[in-house]
Design an enzyme around this catalytic site. Sequence first.
Site, PDB file in Angstrom:
ATOM      1  N   TRP A 106     -30.611  48.157 -10.953  1.00 37.09           N
ATOM      2  CA  TRP A 106     -29.987  48.507  -9.511  1.00 37.09           C
ATOM      3  C   TRP A 106     -28.471  47.954  -9.395  1.00 37.09           C
ATOM      4  CZ3 TRP A 106     -32.269  52.071  -7.789  1.00 37.09           C
ATOM      5  CH2 TRP A 106     -33.867  52.192  -7.831  1.00 37.09           C
ATOM      6  N   ASP A 176     -29.133  42.365  -2.563  1.00 38.89           N
ATOM      7  CA  ASP A 176     -30.028  43.176  -2.534  1.00 38.89           C
ATOM      8  C   ASP A 176     -31.580  42.622  -3.141  1.00 38.89           C
ATOM      9  OD1 ASP A 176     -31.936  44.859  -2.655  1.00 38.89           O
ATOM     10  OD2 ASP A 176     -31.000  45.681  -4.580  1.00 38.89           O
ATOM     11  N   LYS A 200     -42.419  46.730  -0.351  1.00 34.57           N
ATOM     12  CA  LYS A 200     -43.020  45.726  -1.934  1.00 34.57           C
ATOM     13  C   LYS A 200     -43.030  44.970  -0.770  1.00 34.57           C
ATOM     14  CE  LYS A 200     -38.741  47.827  -4.817  1.00 34.57           C
ATOM     15  NZ  LYS A 200     -39.202  48.795  -5.652  1.00 34.57           N
TER      16      LYS A 200
HETATM   17  C1  LIG Z   1     -34.275  46.150  -6.841  1.00 33.34           C
HETATM   18  C2  LIG Z   1     -33.785  47.011  -5.799  1.00 33.34           C
HETATM   19  N1  LIG Z   1     -32.288  47.763  -5.125  1.00 33.34           N
HETATM   20  C3  LIG Z   1     -32.870  49.017  -4.513  1.00 33.34           C
HETATM   21  C4  LIG Z   1     -33.997  49.734  -5.039  1.00 33.34           C
HETATM   22  C5  LIG Z   1     -33.957  51.239  -4.974  1.00 33.34           C
HETATM   23  O1  LIG Z   1     -34.415  51.381  -3.433  1.00 33.34           O
HETATM   24  P1  LIG Z   1     -34.750  52.478  -2.203  1.00 33.34           P
HETATM   25  O2  LIG Z   1     -35.891  53.453  -3.308  1.00 33.34           O
HETATM   26  O3  LIG Z   1     -35.490  52.126  -1.547  1.00 33.34           O
HETATM   27  O4  LIG Z   1     -33.393  53.111  -2.303  1.00 33.34           O
HETATM   28  C6  LIG Z   1     -35.212  49.383  -5.836  1.00 33.34           C
HETATM   29  C7  LIG Z   1     -36.196  50.276  -6.107  1.00 33.34           C
HETATM   30  O5  LIG Z   1     -37.396  50.039  -7.190  1.00 33.34           O
HETATM   31  C8  LIG Z   1     -34.929  47.719  -6.390  1.00 33.34           C
HETATM   32  O6  LIG Z   1     -36.201  47.243  -7.081  1.00 33.34           O
END
Ligand SMILES: Cc1ncc(COP(=O)(O)O)c(C=O)c1O
Length: 365
Positions: A106, A176, A200
């Site tokens: 991520w 994030d 989550k």
């Molecule tokens: C730490 C983290 N950041 C970003 C994301 C991406 O999120 P989204 O699917 O809401 O764009 C995730 C998805 O699992 C994640 O775990």
Amino acid sequence: MNQSNKRAYNFNAGPSALPLEVLEKAQQELVNFQKSGMSIMEMSHRSATFEKVHNEAISRLRKLFAIPTDYEILFLQGGASLQFTMIPMNFLKNGKTASYIMTGVWSEKAYKEAKLFGEPVQIASTKENQYRNIPTFDEIDIDTDDAYVHVTSNNTIYGTQWSEFPNTGEVPLIADMSSDIMSKPVDISKFDMIYAGAQKNLGPSGVTVVIARKDFLAKANSEIPTVLKYSTHAESNSLYNTPPTFGIYMLGEVLKWIEEKGGLTAIAQQNEEKAKLIYDVIDNSNGFYTGHASKESRSLMNITFRVADEELEQQFLSEAKEAGFIGLNGHRSVGGCRASAYNSVPLETCKALSDFMIAFKTKHQ
Ligand SMILES: Cc1ncc(COP(=O)(O)O)c(C=O)c1O
């Protein structure tokens, strides 16, 4: 499967378990919300009834997460992934630098988007160690000219989590927090921005929570599309365009549930107990189970582990599935096993997994 209420032992990484009490309340209110003769999904986002739900969710979030008044709380769409783009679009310009601390896939995705707008720099990375750990503070050297420093507070795929955050001085810190937001109290004043997809710890997918210091938002670029400016959403109380109304209602209900559980201190304590049930089995298994993350960087949200050999690991996953455990396969990029024990996963579900792991080991070692 928990036979008393036919609920799966849900360890999905996201979207993931929601509190049963919240689902049941939503079910009760679904067809006729507060005697309106319609569902919350069928009413105008400008109606007094919806606005009350919306504003209560914002004020409850502020209170529970102790968000100071000089921070905006925004409900956006596009997931955390759109934040990977909106952040550099708003705060980076050609030639301007920002620091990214790389702790997993991520972070890589966030960094990749920033390259489209300015000059992001990877100031620390644990990739060479298969992202098993979080960098130590002395590995992090911040350039005071940076527009911001970006971290991923919990690494959903590798099962690592920051327990404390680096002091970035005058340089704004952005996190994030998609996979550990509101799993414990956090000192918000250390951050200039926090963002997270709701799916989550906070509710269903479709809502992205952004918490940002007002004077940081004031520094944003103005020459960008209206809907991608934070200021557009801040100025309209996140009602610039049609918001995900059902998702915001559910988020509000999850926040009420957190409140009823005793707030974030109580939630944090329970999250520690839940994760310990599973980590203890791993640590006491004489190598039958091995954790992916280094002990000092372990996540309380996503517990990643392997079973002694690959064949046995497949058998573990298939027997677990038969026994009613859902979502235990590791992310496709790393394999192995992962148990995501977010806020709404009950203690009994974690106890059931720890018992299952012990029984599987006894049978197969
Ligand atoms: C730490 C983290 N950041 C970003 C994301 C991406 O999120 P989204 O699917 O809401 O764009 C995730 C998805 O699992 C994640 O775990």
